[in-house]
Design an enzyme around this catalytic site. Structure first.
Site, PDB file in Angstrom:
ATOM      1  CB  THR A 180      10.159 106.069  39.852  1.00 52.58           C
ATOM      2  OG1 THR A 180       9.491 107.217  38.730  1.00 52.58           O
ATOM      3  CG2 THR A 180       8.930 105.560  39.942  1.00 52.58           C
ATOM      4  CD  GLU A 181      11.414 108.524  46.542  1.00 58.56           C
ATOM      5  OE1 GLU A 181      10.331 108.554  47.636  1.00 58.56           O
ATOM      6  OE2 GLU A 181      12.257 109.946  46.745  1.00 58.56           O
ATOM      7  N   PRO A 182       9.413 103.613  45.262  1.00 62.29           N
ATOM      8  CG  PRO A 182       9.973 101.821  46.676  1.00 62.29           C
ATOM      9  CD  PRO A 182      10.126 102.868  45.630  1.00 62.29           C
TER      10      PRO A 182
ATOM     11  N   GLY B 190       5.509 107.476  41.876  1.00 59.48           N
ATOM     12  CA  GLY B 190       5.412 107.594  40.343  1.00 59.48           C
ATOM     13  C   GLY B 190       4.876 108.637  39.532  1.00 59.48           C
ATOM     14  CB  SER B 191       2.177 109.873  37.573  1.00 55.05           C
ATOM     15  OG  SER B 191       2.311 108.832  36.759  1.00 55.05           O
TER      16      SER B 191
ATOM     17  CB  THR C  30      16.359 105.315  32.026  1.00 53.27           C
ATOM     18  OG1 THR C  30      15.158 104.741  32.140  1.00 53.27           O
ATOM     19  CG2 THR C  30      16.974 104.715  30.218  1.00 53.27           C
TER      20      THR C  30
ATOM     21  N   GLY D 127      -0.999  91.073  11.289  1.00 53.42           N
ATOM     22  CA  GLY D 127      -2.559  89.814  11.619  1.00 53.42           C
ATOM     23  C   GLY D 127      -1.120  88.829  11.818  1.00 53.42           C
TER      24      GLY D 127
ATOM     25  CD  GLU E  70      12.327 112.565  31.698  1.00 50.22           C
ATOM     26  OE1 GLU E  70      12.497 113.684  31.058  1.00 50.22           O
ATOM     27  OE2 GLU E  70      12.157 111.638  32.468  1.00 50.22           O
TER      28      GLU E  70
ATOM     29  CB  THR F  56       1.073 109.446  33.138  1.00 49.08           C
ATOM     30  OG1 THR F  56       0.286 109.783  34.116  1.00 49.08           O
ATOM     31  CG2 THR F  56       2.294 107.986  33.888  1.00 49.08           C
TER      32      THR F  56
END
Length: 401
Positions: free
Chosen positions: A135-137, A140-141, A167, A354, A378, A380
């Site tokens: 991923t880069e700025p 993403g996907s 990660t 609750g 991995e 979306t």
């Protein structure tokens, strides 16, 4: 499909369950609060896992063993490392998802190396903890839109670019970096490189503060004229426009069932806990039609049915990988189903509990936070549906965007 887990995996499942209950679960809140603090307790567990894999590589449970190999169908049936990894991951995430992601030498980069590396590279990188940087700025996907470049310069490649949400990016020994050899050629030019920490030009930009999986460090890394040995390019250095992006994407055929398994394990923890909390207020009778049950009882039955569907989809996708069958469709189906179901179950269990579910007195709220990333990384939900649609309709990425 034989819906019975092979007996040889029973010890693995039992051991992982015991670790989840006795080691991971009691430490969950400590490292959730102490984000970026390294869980030293994992060192011993990682060593035990390494020893298990060395002694029984055919039934191993580590990410470094989820090799893909060439698709084949020789009529034989194998229950191997891909299924073992998924079954182990389910139980570990029943304890704590962040801890599994923080386990030394079990990063997603290790699965990428196992899937793509040649024999010489497998031996050279053996024992290393590998993170994976995709991923880069501004990307993403759409992994094919990455802007990090790799220019050949003699016996090296020079990498330039920025990666985010890596990660175990700081703690790992090395990072598998996706970069383009020639941005003009699009997807086909994207290759993966193993970059060791300490390589000049590789800089840690920051560590992210996250909604969940806080026991795992998530890094942003800059590459500025970073020189990487040419032999660290995974797979073939040739740009094959016919094969396109498929070579690099083979990694996901192994890792998507693994992420699905993680979501299933996290959801299992929530389901079991909510049933414990409600045991004095309801009785479970699976012989009754769901329309004749109380509303809350019917809801738990439906969640259990969704959970089991996700479980078997993940097991099937892993089984196909073990048997060298093309599983791109099944891997995406398992990831899409488990990601959505896992997130829905953990959130609903918070609501059903609750006020207790919303406080730190219970781990339900933590599992709900942890589960969200399992529907995102991995690929979306939307990306998985796109991959599935292309496979079902027989369309290319150009024909269906």
């Amino acid at each position: 499909m034989n819906i019975e887990i092979p007996k040889k995996f029973k010890p693995l499942i039992n051991n992982a369950y015991q670790v989840a209950q006795s080691t991971l679960r009691p430490l969950s809140r400590k490292y959730d609060r102490g984000e970026h603090e390294y869980p030293k307790e994992l060192d011993m567990l990682a060593s035990v896992l390494d020893g298990f894999n060395e002694g029984d590589p055919a039934n191993s449970a580590g990410a470094a063993t989820t090799g893909s190999g060439k698709v084949q169908d020789d009529g034989s049936v194998k229950n191997g490392s891909n299924m073992g990894v998924c079954l182990g991951a389910m139980e570990m995430c029943y304890g704590d998802t962040g801890f599994l992601l923080a386990m030394p030498r079990q990063g997603l980069g290790n699965a990428a190396i196992a899937a793509v590396a040649n024999d010489e590279q497998l031996e050279r990188f053996k024992g290393k903890w590998a993170a994976m940087a995709i991923t880069e700025p501004s990307c993403g996907s759409d992994s094919a839109a990455i802007r990090t470049t790799a220019k050949k310069d003699g016996d090296h490649y020079v990498l330039n670019g920025e990666k985010i949400y890596v990660t175990s990016g700081q703690r790992a020994d090395c990072v598998v970096v996706w970069a383009s050899l020639d941005p003009k050629l699009g997807r086909a030019a994207i290759k993966s490189f193993v970059v060791d920490w300490g390589t000049p030009g590789m800089e840690l930009a920051r560590l992210e503060k996250k909604l969940g999986i806080r026991a795992s460090d998530t890094a942003a890394i800059n590459f500025i004229d970073c020189r990487v040995p040419a032999e660290n390019l995974l797979g073939s250095p040739e740009i094959d426009t016919k094969k396109g992006f498929a070579g690099v994407m083979e990694t996901f055929d192994n890792t998507r069932p693994l992420v699905a398994a993680m979501a299933i394990g996290c959801a299992k923890a929530s389901l079991e806990r909510i049933k414990e909390l409600l045991k004095d207020h309801m009785q479970y009778d699976f012989s009754k039609p769901v329309d004749n049950c109380s509303a809350i009882e019917a809801e738990i039955y439906k969640m259990e049915a969704e959970w089991e569907a996700a479980y078997w989809l993940a097991v099937k996708a892993a089984w196909m990988a073990d048997n060298k069958k093309a599983n791109t469709l099944e891997a995406s189906i398992s990831k899409a189903k488990a990601g959505r179901v896992g997130n829905a179950i953990t959130l609903r269990c918070v609501e059903l509990a609750g006020s207790l579910g919303y406080t730190e007195d219970e781990l339900l709220e933590k599992w709900a936070r942890d589960s969200k990333i399992l529907d995102i990384f991995e690929g979306t939900q939307q990306i998985q549906q796109l991959v599935i649609a292309r496979r079902v309709l027989g369309l290319s990425s150009k024909e269906l965007k």
